[in-house]
Motif scaffolding. Structure first.
Motif, mmCIF file in Angstrom:
data_model
loop_
_atom_site.group_PDB
_atom_site.id
_atom_site.type_symbol
_atom_site.label_atom_id
_atom_site.label_comp_id
_atom_site.label_asym_id
_atom_site.label_seq_id
_atom_site.Cartn_x
_atom_site.Cartn_y
_atom_site.Cartn_z
ATOM 1 N N GLN A 432 -10.545 0.269 -5.319
ATOM 2 C CA GLN A 432 -10.885 1.209 -4.149
ATOM 3 C C GLN A 432 -10.305 1.384 -3.040
ATOM 4 O O GLN A 432 -10.480 1.239 -2.087
ATOM 5 C CB GLN A 432 -12.422 0.809 -3.871
ATOM 6 N N ASP A 433 -8.943 1.634 -3.379
ATOM 7 C CA ASP A 433 -8.056 1.834 -2.317
ATOM 8 C C ASP A 433 -7.930 3.547 -2.050
ATOM 9 O O ASP A 433 -7.081 4.175 -2.713
ATOM 10 C CB ASP A 433 -6.575 1.472 -2.612
ATOM 11 N N TRP A 434 -8.969 4.055 -1.360
ATOM 12 C CA TRP A 434 -9.015 5.360 -0.986
ATOM 13 C C TRP A 434 -7.825 5.960 -0.527
ATOM 14 O O TRP A 434 -7.481 7.086 -0.550
ATOM 15 C CB TRP A 434 -10.288 5.598 -0.370
ATOM 16 N N GLU A 435 -7.157 5.467 0.550
ATOM 17 C CA GLU A 435 -5.955 5.995 1.135
ATOM 18 C C GLU A 435 -4.864 6.246 0.035
ATOM 19 O O GLU A 435 -4.125 7.312 -0.027
ATOM 20 C CB GLU A 435 -5.708 5.172 2.236
ATOM 21 N N GLU A 436 -4.544 5.366 -0.610
ATOM 22 C CA GLU A 436 -3.445 5.329 -1.851
ATOM 23 C C GLU A 436 -4.101 6.337 -2.798
ATOM 24 O O GLU A 436 -3.343 7.262 -3.267
ATOM 25 C CB GLU A 436 -3.302 3.863 -2.562
ATOM 26 N N ALA A 437 -5.154 6.482 -3.270
ATOM 27 C CA ALA A 437 -5.774 7.626 -4.093
ATOM 28 C C ALA A 437 -5.480 8.958 -3.367
ATOM 29 O O ALA A 437 -5.138 10.008 -4.024
ATOM 30 C CB ALA A 437 -7.239 7.400 -4.501
ATOM 31 N N ARG A 438 -5.940 9.176 -2.260
ATOM 32 C CA ARG A 438 -5.627 10.203 -1.433
ATOM 33 C C ARG A 438 -4.207 10.707 -1.493
ATOM 34 O O ARG A 438 -3.611 11.987 -1.824
ATOM 35 C CB ARG A 438 -6.129 10.294 -0.041
ATOM 36 N N LYS A 439 -3.281 9.865 -1.267
ATOM 37 C CA LYS A 439 -1.906 10.146 -1.202
ATOM 38 C C LYS A 439 -1.441 10.673 -2.342
ATOM 39 O O LYS A 439 -0.494 11.656 -2.740
ATOM 40 C CB LYS A 439 -1.162 8.885 -0.729
ATOM 41 N N CYS A 440 -1.960 9.843 -3.414
ATOM 42 C CA CYS A 440 -1.435 10.098 -5.006
ATOM 43 C C CYS A 440 -1.982 11.523 -5.375
ATOM 44 O O CYS A 440 -1.393 12.689 -5.932
ATOM 45 C CB CYS A 440 -1.861 9.306 -5.953
ATOM 46 N N ALA A 441 -3.463 12.011 -4.770
ATOM 47 C CA ALA A 441 -3.751 13.180 -5.019
ATOM 48 C C ALA A 441 -3.067 14.410 -4.469
ATOM 49 O O ALA A 441 -2.752 15.627 -5.011
ATOM 50 C CB ALA A 441 -5.395 13.063 -4.776
ATOM 51 N N ALA A 442 -2.801 14.228 -3.408
ATOM 52 C CA ALA A 442 -2.009 15.088 -2.275
ATOM 53 C C ALA A 442 -0.611 15.396 -3.150
ATOM 54 O O ALA A 442 -0.197 16.522 -3.216
ATOM 55 C CB ALA A 442 -1.909 14.654 -0.889
ATOM 56 N N GLU A 443 0.172 14.427 -3.637
ATOM 57 C CA GLU A 443 1.361 14.656 -4.161
ATOM 58 C C GLU A 443 1.224 15.395 -5.656
ATOM 59 O O GLU A 443 2.174 16.191 -5.813
ATOM 60 C CB GLU A 443 2.128 13.136 -4.533
ATOM 61 N N SER A 471 -15.510 7.995 -0.514
ATOM 62 C CA SER A 471 -15.229 7.888 0.722
ATOM 63 C C SER A 471 -16.191 8.491 1.838
ATOM 64 O O SER A 471 -16.182 8.105 2.924
ATOM 65 C CB SER A 471 -13.680 8.309 1.002
ATOM 66 N N GLY A 472 -16.965 9.469 1.471
ATOM 67 C CA GLY A 472 -18.020 9.921 2.318
ATOM 68 C C GLY A 472 -17.263 11.277 3.071
ATOM 69 O O GLY A 472 -16.455 11.146 3.709
ATOM 70 N N ILE A 473 -18.211 12.230 2.929
ATOM 71 C CA ILE A 473 -17.929 13.534 3.712
ATOM 72 C C ILE A 473 -17.936 13.394 4.933
ATOM 73 O O ILE A 473 -17.100 13.816 5.755
ATOM 74 C CB ILE A 473 -18.642 14.768 3.123
ATOM 75 N N ASN A 474 -18.824 12.577 5.573
ATOM 76 C CA ASN A 474 -18.982 12.458 7.015
ATOM 77 C C ASN A 474 -18.138 11.603 7.578
ATOM 78 O O ASN A 474 -17.564 11.961 8.562
ATOM 79 C CB ASN A 474 -20.268 11.833 7.244
ATOM 80 N N ASP A 475 -17.484 10.544 6.844
ATOM 81 C CA ASP A 475 -16.392 9.862 7.446
ATOM 82 C C ASP A 475 -15.355 10.532 7.573
ATOM 83 O O ASP A 475 -14.421 10.269 8.705
ATOM 84 C CB ASP A 475 -16.225 8.491 6.451
ATOM 85 N N THR A 476 -14.881 11.366 6.425
ATOM 86 C CA THR A 476 -13.887 12.132 6.457
ATOM 87 C C THR A 476 -13.956 13.482 7.639
ATOM 88 O O THR A 476 -13.116 13.200 8.421
ATOM 89 C CB THR A 476 -13.569 13.095 5.181
ATOM 90 N N LEU A 477 -14.994 13.921 7.952
ATOM 91 C CA LEU A 477 -15.156 15.003 8.981
ATOM 92 C C LEU A 477 -15.023 14.132 10.519
ATOM 93 O O LEU A 477 -14.357 14.550 11.280
ATOM 94 C CB LEU A 477 -16.570 15.721 8.897
ATOM 95 N N ARG A 478 -15.599 13.061 10.466
ATOM 96 C CA ARG A 478 -15.596 12.253 11.801
ATOM 97 C C ARG A 478 -14.015 11.963 11.954
ATOM 98 O O ARG A 478 -13.675 11.784 13.083
ATOM 99 C CB ARG A 478 -16.609 10.636 11.596
ATOM 100 N N GLY A 479 -13.397 11.428 11.225
ATOM 101 C CA GLY A 479 -11.956 10.999 11.357
ATOM 102 C C GLY A 479 -11.296 12.050 11.812
ATOM 103 O O GLY A 479 -10.464 12.027 12.931
ATOM 104 N N TRP A 480 -11.482 13.072 11.211
ATOM 105 C CA TRP A 480 -10.696 14.304 11.661
ATOM 106 C C TRP A 480 -10.916 14.744 13.151
ATOM 107 O O TRP A 480 -10.254 15.048 14.044
ATOM 108 C CB TRP A 480 -10.890 15.617 10.890
ATOM 109 N N SER A 481 -12.432 14.811 13.409
ATOM 110 C CA SER A 481 -12.711 15.039 14.837
ATOM 111 C C SER A 481 -12.290 14.124 15.866
ATOM 112 O O SER A 481 -12.111 14.552 17.004
ATOM 113 C CB SER A 481 -14.197 15.094 14.751
#
Length: 541
Positions: A432-443, A471-481
């Protein structure tokens, strides 16, 4: 008695004009004499190089040529002129290429090219560039391959050799497609076909259909791809019912049947989920689901039959690389059906063959399959907790090796697949390493070319969907804000935001793409792309 110079001249003319039936008939009639070939023959090296080209066109196989070359090893070649020595080395390089030893082929052909250039000789240069280009392609070194293939085509055009030019263009088209030049690749194939359709060169014509099949397959047009592969198989069989390229087309067809079967299974799963959502009163299996299951079983069985037939042909030719591809695809078929125990040894055997052949592409693909197998163990929670940890760590180990192997090639699709495998591993229930998962998906998103719409895009969409859900949409949007953007660019954030918002608007607008486009003032094409990337709609919509 040595075969006459006239025989070699006639054989060369038939080759130049691609009169395949005539040339093979000549070789069959002269087989007894060919078996006696010797370094003492005045035209022996020329005959061997001609024979290598005829083997490439479908006469016998490289083992026959290799048995004749045996007589020229050791002191036999000392009596040859420089020109004949180079022809002999080219024939030997072809046998290396045919058996899958790309490095040996490249080494020998580079020597030939350097020497020919030093002597100011251009004879046979086009052929040497053609073969060395194919060897680099086999290794996934596409830039070097295209350099040599383009040079071979230019030289053939300079000699007004239309037939050889067309043959080279078939290889060039695939390399251009690898660079994202789909339209140019299709145009080149059409041009080559116009020249070759006047001949009985069924292998080259089959290669054209096979190339078209692989191109449209990547665009997600699986039914059309299957038709191209069927036509390729018919053409190859006209030359030889056990031709190596026929086996390759069978593997490609099996791969497409598997992808079609996976699409059907997803429809079955959606119907089952829809039935559960409607409640117990609607749990009866609809007739359409039974029909889909029957079609799924039919496609899977046909894929298995294609692979078994391909294996028979590859075994006949002792073609290890082909056997490795059959084994790999069998592993995926077993995994799709949930038979992990049968998938595991197939994946291991594919990796072993790749290692033995020095084939980094096959090795990487095998490790990607092994990653999927280990992740299946994690998802199914097979065994005790300690076993789950073992499977999760193996998945990480295999995906890391797949990435390393893929980076050693110029195969961007392979690298994208390895990135997705690594991302799915990071997102499994154990890590459940979401940051690594996001990095791989982006690449992986960066690596997949525009217009591609096949299983790789679907796998990436599923990975992104899992990341968003977990990871949750709310957490993502909150982090961006709050300005927590990580290492993402504004463009990457915009794309991720679109993948969150557009699917929601799509649902509110009655799942109508045109209405979403009008509502948000963006093109329907972009809406469709975002929905696919987010895993919301099926490929082909």
């Amino acid at each position: 008695m040595p075969l006459s110079r006239q025989f070699a001249d006639d054989l060369a003319t038939a080759l130049c004009q691609r009169r395949i039936k005539q040339g093979i008939a000549m070789l069959d009639a002269a087989e007894n004499e060919l078996q006696k070939i010797s370094p003492d023959w005045p035209n022996s090296a020329r005959l061997l190089l001609l024979l290598a080209q005829w083997v490439d066109l479908g006469y016998r196989d490289y083992r026959f040529l290799d048995s004749l070359l045996e007589r020229f090893r050791g002191n036999g070649r000392a009596r040859l002129s420089v020109a004949d020595y180079l022809r002999l080395r080219m024939a030997e390089a072809f046998t290396s290429l045919a058996r899958g030893d790309s490095d040996a082929a490249i080494e020998a052909l580079e020597l030939v090219l350097h020497t020919l250039h030093d002597l100011g000789e251009e004879s046979d240069c086009a052929l040497a560039h053609f073969w060395i280009g194919r060897a680099h392609r086999k290794k996934g070194e596409y830039e070097k391959s295209l350099e040599h293939i383009a040079r071979a085509r230019e030289m053939a055009q300079g000699h007004n050799d239309k037939m050889f030019t067309a043959v080279v263009q078939v290889q060039e088209s695939w390399l251009l497609f690898q660079k994202g030049l789909t339209r140019e690749a299709m145009q080149i194939l059409a041009s080559a076909e116009t020249v070759l359709r006047t001949t009985d060169h069924y292998v080259a014509l089959g290669n054209i259909e096979s190339a078209r099949g692989r191109i449209v397959r990547r665009l997600g047009e699986y039914t059309s791809a299957l038709e191209h592969f069927k036509r390729a198989m018919d053409l190859y069989a006209r030359r030889d019912a056990n031709h190596l390229n026929l086996a390759r087309a069978l593997v490609n067809a099996a791969y497409v049947r598997r992808l079609l079967a996976l699409q059907i299974r997803k429809r079955i799963d959606r119907q089952a989920q829809s039935g559960r959502a409607r409640g117990a009163a609607h749990k009866a299996t609809p007739a359409s689901t039974e029909s889909l299951r029957a079609r799924y079983q039919e496609l899977s069985l046909q894929a298995m039959e294609d692979l078994n037939r391909a294996r028979t042909i590859y075994d006949l030719h002792r073609h290890a690389d082909g056997i490795g591809k059959v084994t790999l695809n069998l592993g995926y078929l077993h995994l799709d059906r949930g038979d992990i125990d049968r998938a595991t040894p197939e994946a291991a055997e594919a990796y072993r063959i790749g290692l033995q052949q020095g084939d980094h592409i096959l090795m990487a693909r095998a490790r990607i399959l092994e990653t999927a197998i280990e992740n299946a163990h994690v998802e199914e929670q097979t065994g005790e907790d300690v076993d789950v940890a073992v499977h999760a760590n193996r998945a990480r180990e295999y995906s890391d090796e797949a990435l390393k192997l893929a980076h050693g090639t110029q195969n961007l699709r392979l690298l994208a697949g390895a990135c997705i495998a690594r991302g799915i591993t990071a997102a499994n229930d154990f890590f459940q390493d979401w940051e690594e998962a996001r990095k791989c998906a982006a690449e992986a998103t960066r690596l997949i070319g525009p217009g591609e719409n096949d299983h790789l895009v679907e796998d990436l969409s599923m990975l992104k969907s899992r990341i968003v859900q977990a990871s949750g949409i709310n957490d993502t949007l909150r982090g961006w804000s709050e300005g927590m953007l990580g290492n993402k660019t504004f463009q990457q954030i915009s794309e991720e935001f679109a993948e969150i918002v557009i699917p929601k608007v799509w649902i509110r607008e009655g799942r109508k793409i045109a209405r979403v486009a009008a509502r948000l003032s963006i093109s329907p094409k972009k809406v469709r792309r975002i929905l696919r990337n987010a895993g919301t709609v099926e490929p082909g919509m």
